[in-house]
Design a protein around this motif. Structure first.
Motif, PDB file in Angstrom:
ATOM      1  N   LYS A  22      41.266 -57.254   1.770  1.00  0.00           N
ATOM      2  CA  LYS A  22      40.954 -57.269   0.337  1.00  0.00           C
ATOM      3  C   LYS A  22      39.615 -57.930   0.052  1.00  0.00           C
ATOM      4  CE  LYS A  22      42.648 -59.188  -4.048  1.00  0.00           C
ATOM      5  NZ  LYS A  22      43.724 -59.992  -4.689  1.00  0.00           N
ATOM      6  N   VAL A  23      39.275 -58.966   0.806  1.00  0.00           N
ATOM      7  CA  VAL A  23      38.050 -59.712   0.535  1.00  0.00           C
ATOM      8  C   VAL A  23      36.805 -58.843   0.712  1.00  0.00           C
ATOM      9  CG1 VAL A  23      37.714 -60.631   2.881  1.00  0.00           C
ATOM     10  CG2 VAL A  23      36.961 -61.971   0.901  1.00  0.00           C
ATOM     11  N   VAL A  24      36.865 -57.837   1.572  1.00  0.00           N
ATOM     12  CA  VAL A  24      35.728 -56.922   1.728  1.00  0.00           C
ATOM     13  C   VAL A  24      35.441 -56.205   0.411  1.00  0.00           C
ATOM     14  CG1 VAL A  24      34.958 -54.776   2.835  1.00  0.00           C
ATOM     15  CG2 VAL A  24      35.980 -56.610   4.208  1.00  0.00           C
ATOM     16  N   TYR A  25      36.499 -55.807  -0.295  1.00  0.00           N
ATOM     17  CA  TYR A  25      36.319 -55.127  -1.572  1.00  0.00           C
ATOM     18  C   TYR A  25      35.806 -56.096  -2.641  1.00  0.00           C
ATOM     19  CZ  TYR A  25      38.918 -51.644   0.985  1.00  0.00           C
ATOM     20  OH  TYR A  25      39.317 -50.748   1.951  1.00  0.00           O
ATOM     21  N   LEU A  26      36.189 -57.369  -2.521  1.00  0.00           N
ATOM     22  CA  LEU A  26      35.613 -58.392  -3.410  1.00  0.00           C
ATOM     23  C   LEU A  26      34.099 -58.454  -3.220  1.00  0.00           C
ATOM     24  CD1 LEU A  26      35.553 -60.927  -5.247  1.00  0.00           C
ATOM     25  CD2 LEU A  26      36.125 -62.279  -3.208  1.00  0.00           C
ATOM     26  N   TYR A  27      33.655 -58.487  -1.961  1.00  0.00           N
ATOM     27  CA  TYR A  27      32.209 -58.571  -1.705  1.00  0.00           C
ATOM     28  C   TYR A  27      31.505 -57.295  -2.171  1.00  0.00           C
ATOM     29  CZ  TYR A  27      33.769 -62.427   1.286  1.00  0.00           C
ATOM     30  OH  TYR A  27      34.350 -63.575   1.762  1.00  0.00           O
ATOM     31  N   TRP A  28      32.136 -56.153  -1.967  1.00  0.00           N
ATOM     32  CA  TRP A  28      31.580 -54.890  -2.464  1.00  0.00           C
ATOM     33  C   TRP A  28      31.389 -54.974  -3.979  1.00  0.00           C
ATOM     34  CZ3 TRP A  28      33.969 -49.630  -0.506  1.00  0.00           C
ATOM     35  CH2 TRP A  28      33.264 -48.556  -1.068  1.00  0.00           C
ATOM     36  N   PHE A  29      32.409 -55.438  -4.674  1.00  0.00           N
ATOM     37  CA  PHE A  29      32.394 -55.604  -6.127  1.00  0.00           C
ATOM     38  C   PHE A  29      31.259 -56.533  -6.549  1.00  0.00           C
ATOM     39  CE2 PHE A  29      34.078 -57.439 -10.105  1.00  0.00           C
ATOM     40  CZ  PHE A  29      34.591 -56.329 -10.765  1.00  0.00           C
ATOM     41  N   LYS A  30      31.104 -57.666  -5.846  1.00  0.00           N
ATOM     42  CA  LYS A  30      30.064 -58.642  -6.180  1.00  0.00           C
ATOM     43  C   LYS A  30      28.664 -58.079  -5.940  1.00  0.00           C
ATOM     44  CE  LYS A  30      32.596 -62.302  -7.267  1.00  0.00           C
ATOM     45  NZ  LYS A  30      32.539 -62.940  -8.612  1.00  0.00           N
ATOM     46  N   PHE A  31      28.494 -57.368  -4.822  1.00  0.00           N
ATOM     47  CA  PHE A  31      27.185 -56.769  -4.543  1.00  0.00           C
ATOM     48  C   PHE A  31      26.850 -55.695  -5.573  1.00  0.00           C
ATOM     49  CE2 PHE A  31      27.202 -58.314  -0.009  1.00  0.00           C
ATOM     50  CZ  PHE A  31      25.964 -58.921  -0.064  1.00  0.00           C
ATOM     51  N   LEU A  32      27.845 -54.959  -6.031  1.00  0.00           N
ATOM     52  CA  LEU A  32      27.619 -53.960  -7.064  1.00  0.00           C
ATOM     53  C   LEU A  32      27.128 -54.630  -8.347  1.00  0.00           C
ATOM     54  CD1 LEU A  32      27.791 -51.059  -8.106  1.00  0.00           C
ATOM     55  CD2 LEU A  32      30.239 -51.420  -8.531  1.00  0.00           C
ATOM     56  N   GLN A  33      27.713 -55.756  -8.691  1.00  0.00           N
ATOM     57  CA  GLN A  33      27.257 -56.503  -9.865  1.00  0.00           C
ATOM     58  C   GLN A  33      25.822 -56.999  -9.685  1.00  0.00           C
ATOM     59  OE1 GLN A  33      30.443 -59.445 -10.075  1.00  0.00           O
ATOM     60  NE2 GLN A  33      31.372 -58.373 -11.819  1.00  0.00           N
ATOM     61  N   HIS A  34      25.506 -57.514  -8.495  1.00  0.00           N
ATOM     62  CA  HIS A  34      24.138 -57.962  -8.224  1.00  0.00           C
ATOM     63  C   HIS A  34      23.155 -56.797  -8.351  1.00  0.00           C
ATOM     64  CE1 HIS A  34      24.470 -62.139  -7.164  1.00  0.00           C
ATOM     65  NE2 HIS A  34      25.345 -61.926  -6.185  1.00  0.00           N
ATOM     66  N   ALA A  35      23.521 -55.651  -7.814  1.00  0.00           N
ATOM     67  CA  ALA A  35      22.634 -54.487  -7.862  1.00  0.00           C
ATOM     68  C   ALA A  35      22.357 -54.075  -9.301  1.00  0.00           C
ATOM     69  CB  ALA A  35      23.245 -53.322  -7.081  1.00  0.00           C
ATOM     70  N   GLU A  36      23.371 -54.145 -10.154  1.00  0.00           N
ATOM     71  CA  GLU A  36      23.198 -53.769 -11.558  1.00  0.00           C
ATOM     72  C   GLU A  36      22.341 -54.800 -12.302  1.00  0.00           C
ATOM     73  OE1 GLU A  36      23.487 -51.966 -15.297  1.00  0.00           O
ATOM     74  OE2 GLU A  36      23.746 -51.181 -13.257  1.00  0.00           O
ATOM     75  N   ARG A  37      22.522 -56.075 -11.985  1.00  0.00           N
ATOM     76  CA  ARG A  37      21.762 -57.118 -12.691  1.00  0.00           C
ATOM     77  C   ARG A  37      20.293 -57.153 -12.282  1.00  0.00           C
ATOM     78  NH1 ARG A  37      26.433 -60.639 -11.279  1.00  0.00           N
ATOM     79  NH2 ARG A  37      27.850 -60.641 -13.065  1.00  0.00           N
ATOM     80  N   TYR A  48      30.970 -44.423  -9.798  1.00  0.00           N
ATOM     81  CA  TYR A  48      31.921 -45.511 -10.035  1.00  0.00           C
ATOM     82  C   TYR A  48      32.708 -45.331 -11.334  1.00  0.00           C
ATOM     83  CZ  TYR A  48      29.661 -48.055  -6.225  1.00  0.00           C
ATOM     84  OH  TYR A  48      29.187 -48.450  -4.994  1.00  0.00           O
ATOM     85  N   GLN A  49      32.782 -44.101 -11.832  1.00  0.00           N
ATOM     86  CA  GLN A  49      33.592 -43.878 -13.021  1.00  0.00           C
ATOM     87  C   GLN A  49      35.053 -44.220 -12.762  1.00  0.00           C
ATOM     88  OE1 GLN A  49      32.623 -43.187 -16.220  1.00  0.00           O
ATOM     89  NE2 GLN A  49      30.644 -43.654 -15.269  1.00  0.00           N
ATOM     90  N   SER A  50      35.524 -43.942 -11.540  1.00  0.00           N
ATOM     91  CA  SER A  50      36.925 -44.237 -11.202  1.00  0.00           C
ATOM     92  C   SER A  50      37.173 -45.736 -11.065  1.00  0.00           C
ATOM     93  CB  SER A  50      37.321 -43.523  -9.909  1.00  0.00           C
ATOM     94  OG  SER A  50      36.457 -43.880  -8.847  1.00  0.00           O
ATOM     95  N   TRP A  51      36.093 -46.535 -11.013  1.00  0.00           N
ATOM     96  CA  TRP A  51      36.224 -47.994 -10.995  1.00  0.00           C
ATOM     97  C   TRP A  51      36.320 -48.552 -12.417  1.00  0.00           C
ATOM     98  CZ3 TRP A  51      33.818 -51.451  -6.790  1.00  0.00           C
ATOM     99  CH2 TRP A  51      33.888 -50.832  -5.529  1.00  0.00           C
ATOM    100  N   GLY A  52      36.173 -47.689 -13.403  1.00  0.00           N
ATOM    101  CA  GLY A  52      36.168 -48.128 -14.788  1.00  0.00           C
ATOM    102  C   GLY A  52      34.804 -48.035 -15.432  1.00  0.00           C
ATOM    103  N   GLY A  53      33.775 -47.753 -14.604  1.00  0.00           N
ATOM    104  CA  GLY A  53      32.424 -47.657 -15.131  1.00  0.00           C
ATOM    105  C   GLY A  53      31.731 -49.004 -15.220  1.00  0.00           C
ATOM    106  N   CYS A  54      30.499 -48.979 -15.693  1.00  0.00           N
ATOM    107  CA  CYS A  54      29.642 -50.165 -15.703  1.00  0.00           C
ATOM    108  C   CYS A  54      30.238 -51.319 -16.496  1.00  0.00           C
ATOM    109  CB  CYS A  54      28.266 -49.785 -16.267  1.00  0.00           C
ATOM    110  SG  CYS A  54      27.105 -51.173 -16.353  1.00  0.00           S
ATOM    111  N   GLU A  55      30.680 -51.057 -17.702  1.00  0.00           N
ATOM    112  CA  GLU A  55      31.158 -52.133 -18.566  1.00  0.00           C
ATOM    113  C   GLU A  55      32.353 -52.856 -17.956  1.00  0.00           C
ATOM    114  OE1 GLU A  55      32.672 -52.839 -23.182  1.00  0.00           O
ATOM    115  OE2 GLU A  55      31.804 -50.914 -22.576  1.00  0.00           O
ATOM    116  N   VAL A  56      33.284 -52.101 -17.413  1.00  0.00           N
ATOM    117  CA  VAL A  56      34.478 -52.719 -16.813  1.00  0.00           C
ATOM    118  C   VAL A  56      34.103 -53.564 -15.601  1.00  0.00           C
ATOM    119  CG1 VAL A  56      36.605 -52.234 -15.535  1.00  0.00           C
ATOM    120  CG2 VAL A  56      36.113 -51.009 -17.655  1.00  0.00           C
ATOM    121  N   VAL A  57      33.277 -53.022 -14.712  1.00  0.00           N
ATOM    122  CA  VAL A  57      32.894 -53.755 -13.492  1.00  0.00           C
ATOM    123  C   VAL A  57      32.121 -55.022 -13.836  1.00  0.00           C
ATOM    124  CG1 VAL A  57      31.433 -53.663 -11.420  1.00  0.00           C
ATOM    125  CG2 VAL A  57      32.903 -51.719 -12.002  1.00  0.00           C
ATOM    126  N   MET A  58      31.241 -54.944 -14.802  1.00  0.00           N
ATOM    127  CA  MET A  58      30.380 -56.083 -15.110  1.00  0.00           C
ATOM    128  C   MET A  58      31.088 -57.165 -15.927  1.00  0.00           C
ATOM    129  SD  MET A  58      27.768 -55.264 -13.437  1.00  0.00           S
ATOM    130  CE  MET A  58      26.650 -56.589 -13.918  1.00  0.00           C
TER     131      MET A  58
END
Length: 225
Positions: A22-37, A48-58
């Motif tokens: 599970k922690v690998v997906y946490l890091y993926w999630f965090k890197f995605l946030q860094h990439a967007e910021r 990433y629409q199936s992830w909820g899209g930008c607003e949900v992830v951020m």
């Protein structure tokens, strides 16, 4: 027989598996946030629409997000890993991925040595395994954050004087024996080598962070085709 540790990736109530811890997906999630910021990457949010899209992830905490999305994104029945929508060819090593994330997150606190020391101290204080790249050599164990450098000179011992004539002008100076001088000289040499090694690894971690965020911005841990 499957290794018992593999069951950390198994959800018994749902009889579903995930490919990575599970922690690998946490890091993926965090890197995605860094990439967007950041301003170096343009995240393809259509991936990433199936992830909820930008607003949900951020705007969502990972654990809350995970509860809603893990089964649809990463789960598969036993023996069918490629059926997971976000299956990856890459098999990330957890400590390396976490260290890369920490290095990137601390990139603005100072130079590469400062970053390495801060990451190593953070991991040590939390009782987590430390990447070998941020440790002393096997035969010369040392906590790197306890070493203090000023420019190219190591501040190690108040009695270490590079100019012998200064001995006579230094109050309360304790004369070192030849064996002590040799030992101190060896320590200085090893610590300087250690510093160069850590700085080199921090450069590699920055590069790995760039590669990960580029891949992730395109929709996967894997490099785009």
């Amino acid at each position: 027989m499957m290794s018992k540790s593999q069951y950390i990736k198994y959800d018994k109530p749902n009889k579903l598996w995930i490919q990575h811890r599970k922690v690998v997906y946490l890091y993926w999630f965090k890197f995605l946030q860094h990439a967007e910021r950041g301003d170096r990457y343009t995240v393809d949010w259509t991936k990433y629409q199936s992830w909820g899209g930008c607003e949900v992830v951020m705007e969502t905490k990972f654990d809350d997000w995970w509860k809603d999305y893990w089964k649809d994104l990463f789960a598969f029945a036993e023996g069918q890993p490629t059926n997971a929508p976000f299956y990856t060819k890459k098999k990330p090593e957890v400590i390396a991925m976490r260290t890369t994330l920490l290095v990137y997150g601390m990139r603005d606190i100072g130079d590469k040595w400062d970053v390495g020391c801060a990451v190593a101290r953070n991991e040590h204080n939390k009782g987590r395994p430390l990447a070998s790249s941020l440790q002393g050599e096997k035969d010369y164990p040392v906590n790197i954050w306890q070493l203090k450098f000023e420019g190219k000179k190591l501040i190690r011992d108040a009695n270490w004087i590079e100019n012998p004539d200064d001995v006579y002008n230094t109050p309360n100076f304790k004369q070192l024996k030849s064996d002590d001088v040799e030992q101190l000289s060896d320590e200085l040499y090893l610590n300087r080598l250690l510093k160069r090694r850590v700085q080199g690894y921090i450069s590699r971690y920055f590069k790995q962070a760039d590669e990960l965020m580029f891949n992730i911005s395109k929709g996967s841990l894997d490099a785009p085709d």
